[in-house]
Each structure stands twice: as C-alpha cells, then as structure tokens.
Design a protein around this motif. Structure first.
Motif, short mmCIF file in Angstrom:
data_model
loop_
_atom_site.label_atom_id
_atom_site.label_comp_id
_atom_site.label_asym_id
_atom_site.label_seq_id
_atom_site.Cartn_x
_atom_site.Cartn_y
_atom_site.Cartn_z
N LEU A 25 -4.16 -1.50 2.88
CA LEU A 25 -5.20 -0.73 3.22
C LEU A 25 -5.95 -1.14 4.34
CD1 LEU A 25 -5.69 2.15 2.25
CD2 LEU A 25 -7.51 1.24 0.76
N GLU A 26 -6.03 -2.58 4.55
CA GLU A 26 -6.76 -3.24 5.55
C GLU A 26 -6.64 -2.55 6.99
OE1 GLU A 26 -4.81 -4.66 3.41
OE2 GLU A 26 -6.24 -5.86 2.10
N ARG A 27 -5.23 -2.47 7.27
CA ARG A 27 -5.01 -2.08 8.78
C ARG A 27 -5.57 -0.66 9.11
NH1 ARG A 27 -0.14 -1.30 8.80
NH2 ARG A 27 0.41 -1.72 6.76
N VAL A 28 -5.30 0.34 7.76
CA VAL A 28 -5.87 1.68 8.22
C VAL A 28 -7.42 1.63 8.17
CG1 VAL A 28 -5.81 4.02 7.08
CG2 VAL A 28 -3.77 2.70 6.99
N VAL A 29 -8.15 0.86 7.25
CA VAL A 29 -9.47 0.72 7.27
C VAL A 29 -9.86 0.24 8.53
CG1 VAL A 29 -11.46 -0.33 6.31
CG2 VAL A 29 -9.64 0.65 4.90
N GLU A 30 -9.34 -0.63 9.24
CA GLU A 30 -9.66 -1.10 10.53
C GLU A 30 -9.70 -0.10 11.74
OE1 GLU A 30 -11.10 -3.33 13.85
OE2 GLU A 30 -11.61 -3.66 11.56
N VAL A 31 -8.41 0.47 11.68
CA VAL A 31 -8.42 1.78 12.85
C VAL A 31 -9.16 2.85 12.71
CG1 VAL A 31 -6.53 3.17 14.07
CG2 VAL A 31 -5.97 0.85 13.29
N ARG A 32 -9.40 3.30 11.12
CA ARG A 32 -10.68 4.21 10.88
C ARG A 32 -11.90 3.78 11.52
NH1 ARG A 32 -13.25 4.05 5.38
NH2 ARG A 32 -14.42 2.64 7.08
N ARG A 108 -5.62 1.75 17.88
CA ARG A 108 -5.17 0.73 16.99
C ARG A 108 -4.69 -0.60 17.83
NH1 ARG A 108 0.27 -0.33 17.71
NH2 ARG A 108 1.36 0.83 19.23
N ARG A 109 -4.30 -0.56 19.05
CA ARG A 109 -4.29 -1.78 19.97
C ARG A 109 -3.16 -2.65 19.46
NH1 ARG A 109 -10.13 -1.03 20.36
NH2 ARG A 109 -10.46 -3.06 19.38
N GLU A 110 -3.71 -3.77 18.76
CA GLU A 110 -2.58 -4.85 18.43
C GLU A 110 -2.24 -4.57 17.24
OE1 GLU A 110 -6.13 -5.90 16.25
OE2 GLU A 110 -5.78 -5.19 18.23
N ILE A 111 -2.87 -3.34 16.29
CA ILE A 111 -2.49 -3.32 14.93
C ILE A 111 -1.27 -2.16 14.76
CG2 ILE A 111 -3.23 -2.11 12.80
CD1 ILE A 111 -6.09 -3.17 13.55
N THR A 112 -0.29 -2.54 13.98
CA THR A 112 1.00 -1.66 13.88
C THR A 112 0.72 -1.06 12.78
OG1 THR A 112 2.26 -3.23 12.45
CG2 THR A 112 2.65 -3.52 14.94
N LEU A 113 0.90 0.26 12.65
CA LEU A 113 0.91 1.23 11.61
C LEU A 113 2.22 1.93 11.32
CD1 LEU A 113 -2.37 3.31 12.92
CD2 LEU A 113 -2.30 1.51 11.15
N SER A 114 2.25 2.10 9.77
CA SER A 114 3.56 2.88 9.46
C SER A 114 3.69 4.16 9.83
CB SER A 114 3.89 2.74 7.98
OG SER A 114 2.78 3.59 7.26
N ILE A 115 4.49 4.86 9.86
CA ILE A 115 4.51 6.23 10.44
C ILE A 115 3.49 7.09 9.66
CG2 ILE A 115 6.48 7.01 8.98
CD1 ILE A 115 7.07 8.91 11.21
N GLY A 142 1.20 6.46 -4.74
CA GLY A 142 0.17 5.77 -5.49
C GLY A 142 -1.12 6.52 -5.30
N GLY A 143 -2.13 5.52 -4.86
CA GLY A 143 -3.57 5.69 -4.58
C GLY A 143 -4.14 4.78 -4.24
N ARG A 144 -4.42 3.44 -4.77
CA ARG A 144 -5.16 2.45 -4.46
C ARG A 144 -4.68 2.18 -2.93
NH1 ARG A 144 -4.86 -3.44 -6.15
NH2 ARG A 144 -2.45 -2.77 -6.60
N PHE A 145 -3.62 1.82 -2.38
CA PHE A 145 -3.16 1.42 -1.43
C PHE A 145 -2.91 2.39 -0.40
CE2 PHE A 145 -2.14 -2.53 -3.47
CZ PHE A 145 -3.51 -3.30 -3.02
N ASP A 146 -2.86 3.70 -0.79
CA ASP A 146 -2.61 5.02 0.05
C ASP A 146 -3.44 4.97 1.26
OD1 ASP A 146 -0.57 7.47 -0.02
OD2 ASP A 146 -2.54 7.82 0.72
N ALA A 147 -2.96 5.49 2.73
CA ALA A 147 -4.03 5.78 3.78
C ALA A 147 -5.15 6.56 3.16
CB ALA A 147 -3.12 6.14 4.78
N VAL A 148 -4.83 7.57 2.52
CA VAL A 148 -5.80 8.62 2.23
C VAL A 148 -7.14 7.70 1.58
CG1 VAL A 148 -6.29 10.48 0.64
CG2 VAL A 148 -4.34 10.72 2.39
#
Length: 432
Positions: A25-32, A108-115, A142-148
């Motif tokens: 979840l870290e990458r999504v939280v950072e870009v959010r 996102r700059r240097e961060i890669t994100l899944s589709i 799932g839930g815990r690590f889902d981008a939502v």
C-alpha cells in the motif's frame, strides 16, 4: 510520447509495473498524498469474495432514489473500462478520465504503479473532485493491501467471505477474512453481511474498536415468496418487494446495504420510499441476468465454487428446461475442477472457450478437467471447444431448441465476450 487516449493510457499502465498484482500500500499512499486526494463527503468501501458488486449497486440505487448525488467505483468491467466509474448513475466518458490519468502520471514521478493502482488513483481523483454527496468504492483483491484501502472509509461493508485468490490471501477463510478486515477503521461502522463470518473479522473489529454490525445480531431479514422484512438496531422495513437483482444471496447483500444506511443515518438519512424504489430499479449486468428470448439466456460472472453453488441453486429454481447448454471460460488459477463438478448435474451440453489473457485456461484444458470430473450428468453430454465466447454462444444457439436455456458463466471476460456488441437477443434457429 504522452498517451492521448484512454486505450493508450491503459497500455502505458500495463507496461509500467513488473506485476499485475502487487500487494502493498505504501506506493499508492505516497502518490495519493502527492495528489492531495481528500473526500469531503461520506465514503463507503465494500470488500468481500462474492456480493460486492451487487451490494455497491444497491447502495448506489437507494442513495440516488433518496436524492443524493452518488459516485461509484466498481470493478472489473464487462466490456468498457469506463464502466468502472459512475457519477449520478451514469458511466463517465473516457475523455473525463484523461486529465486524471495525466495527474497521476505527473505525481508518481519515480514510483511505479500496477495498472490497478494507477487506474484506482485516477478514478478516485475524479470522484473526489466531482460535486457528490456520497462515494462508494468497491475493493478489488483482499482489502488490507488493496489500493482502495489507501482511503479512509466512513463505513466499511464486508460481504461473503470464501476461498478465492488463495495464492495471495491465504489458504483458508480465517486468513482471507483477516485480509478483508483490513478496510475497517477505528470508531467507524463496519457491516458484515456474511452470516458466518470468520473469527478473524470479528477479532479485528474488536481489536481496533470498530463499530461492528453483524448479520443475525445487529440486523437480519425474514421473508416469504412474496415479500421480505428487514430489521436493524433501531429501524425496520416491512413488506419489501424482492430486489430486481435475482438470486439466492441477494437478500443478504440487500440486508447489508440497509445496515450500512442505518449506520450512516446521521449523515445520509434515507426514506422507506427510496429503499423500495432503489431495490426495484437496481441493475447489475452479469449477475444471474436472465435475458428473455428463445432459448432463455442466463449470464453470470460466477467464477469460484461459492458463487457457482449460488448459480446452480438459482438455476434449479428457474423451472423446467429440456436442455441446458453451458458456455464456460475461466482463469487457470480458479478451482476449475470444483466449479465444473458443481455444474455437471445441470448441464447437457458444454461449450468451453478460450479467453484473451495469458492466465486464462484454454478451452481444451477445461474439457480435460470436465472429462475427469467424476460428477454425474443428467444424461448424454456433448463437449465442444471454441476460440472465443461469441463463437461458443453461437454454437450453443445452433444446437438449442426454443425451450432450452443457455448459461454463460465464469470469468468476467466470458460474460463480457458475449456482451461486447450489446445484450444478445436470441431466437432459436430450429425446433427439435
């Protein structure tokens, strides 16, 4: 070159990250945070193995009937990617999404994100900026690590929990429940509509101090063949007509939706008339969707043993059809043997289909699993393999008599493959 169309953006997203599913979840939280996405209106998130889409559709329909402006993020789509984002009950245009894809790309700059992560951020950014009164986000895997889960819900709903995606979520319902429970928030309501939830779900709610609404304790329903009643902690609805979504499990989903509204009543009050109208008007393609015609066509995205058991129960209750023709395609990582074995007693003619994904099982593989299923068929059975769902449906139609039924089920790509040119209107080509 910067993408300029939705298809180009989706191709760009697909090529960016090394894996399609990345449970973190870290990458999504950072870009959010970089995007500054915040919600100033109530937010409901919905997780679970089966019933998420139906629950989201019911929440949306009732809220719209109550006069609220509603945003919905649902997935996966059947035909068009834009189906994933609805504003005021209407699918957004591709052009409306483009500025949000551009914003995510810039942030996102240097961060890669899944589709999935990239598209979730783009859609949620659109919803956060739209003039809305309520936003509903459907959780994916799932839930815990889902981008939502990068967004804090004011109310969480957890629908049925069963065995699916075990390579990611764990080997049993307790492990999977623990992942789903990750969408709970301290001090906020969480509605659990699974009548027998894993202990891990209850434990997590108690551990973090969530306001746990359990089916059978905090809300329940009762009904006969004509109507049904719902009771929550303080509210009751009597003499309700059955929801427009057909199927054995839809009252559980409906009961969970009503519990969510009671839990949110201080900020989202609804009327009994909105409840009645919402259930009457709710639509969700591909969930035990019966298309009138000759033969009858049933479309269902059941693709794990639990949802296929519900499909089989629903088919049993449809009344007599001389012959049932099945069109089936699925991902290789599903419990295909259990799915086929559950449907074998109902099916006279199988049409297995390839699907346009590397992780999909080939039609020949499915036919091989069917040949060794050991389940008892109703009589002589025919088996054919096809290159795509449309070809499989056409072959089933060519073999069907007007009184028969054709059941298209399995992956979203199976049902979507027969819906790509609109809902098929069948007319049998011969009378046996």
């Amino acid at each position: 070159m910067t993408p300029s169309t939705l298809d180009q953006w989706l191709a760009h997203c697909a090529a960016m990250h090394p894996t399609e599913i990345d449970l973190s979840l870290e990458r999504v939280v950072e870009v959010r945070a970089r995007l500054g996405i915040e919600f100033k209106v109530p937010l409901i998130t919905v997780a679970g193995t089966n019933g998420k889409g139906s629950t989201c559709a019911m929440l949306e329909a009732i809220a719209l009937q109550a006069g609220y402006r509603v945003g919905l993020y649902a997935k996966p789509h059947l035909v068009h990617f834009e189906e994933r984002c609805r504003v005021d009950g209407r699918m957004v245009d591709a052009a409306q999404l483009l500025p949000h894809f551009e914003a995510v790309e810039a942030a996102r700059r240097e961060i890669t994100l899944s589709i999935f992560e990239f598209t979730t951020l783009a859609i949620v950014r659109l919803l956060s900026q739209a003039p809305l009164d309520l936003v509903i986000l459907e959780v994916g895997l799932g839930g815990r690590f889902d981008a939502v889960n990068a967004f804090d819900a004011d109310c969480a709903v957890i629908t049925s929990i069963d065995l699916d995606h075990m390579e990611f979520l764990g080997p049993d319902r307790e492990s999977i429940g623990r992942e789903k429970a990750g969408i709970m928030r301290a001090g906020k309501p969480v509605v659990v509509s699974d009548p027998l939830p894993p202990r891990s779900v209850v434990d997590q709610a108690e551990q973090i101090g969530a306001d746990l609404w359990l089916f059978g304790r905090d809300f329940n329903y009762a009904g006969d063949r004509q109507q049904w009643n719902w009771a929550g902690r303080e509210r009751r609805y009597n003499g309700l007509a059955y929801p427009a979504l057909r199927g054995a499990n839809q009252l559980l989903n409906a009961a969970g939706a009503l519990a969510a509204f009671e839990a949110m009543r201080s900020v989202l009050p609804i009327t009994a008339q909105a409840v009645r109208n919402g259930f009457a008007l709710v639509e969700l393609p591909g969930r035990f969707q019966i298309v009138a015609g000759q033969p009858t066509l049933v479309l269902d995205v059941a693709h794990n043993p639990h949802s296929v058991a519900a499909l089989a129960q629903n088919l049993d209750q449809m009344g007599f059809h001389p012959c049932t023709h099945a069109v089936f395609g699925a991902m290789r990582d599903k419990d295909v043997a259990a799915i086929i074995a559950r449907m074998v007693p109902l099916v006279d003619s199988w049409h297995f289909t390839d699907l346009p994904l590397p992780r999909a099982a080939r039609a020949q593989e499915l036919a091989g699993i069917h040949a060794t299923s050991g389940a008892k068929a109703p009589g002589p059975v025919t088996v054919q393999c096809h290159p795509d769902p449309q070809a499989a449906l056409e072959a089933a139609l060519a073999a069907a008599d007007p009184a028969d039924r054709i059941v298209v089920f399995g992956s979203f790509y199976t049902v979507g493959g027969v819906l790509k040119d609109g809902v098929p209107r069948l007319g049998a080509r011969h009378v046996g």
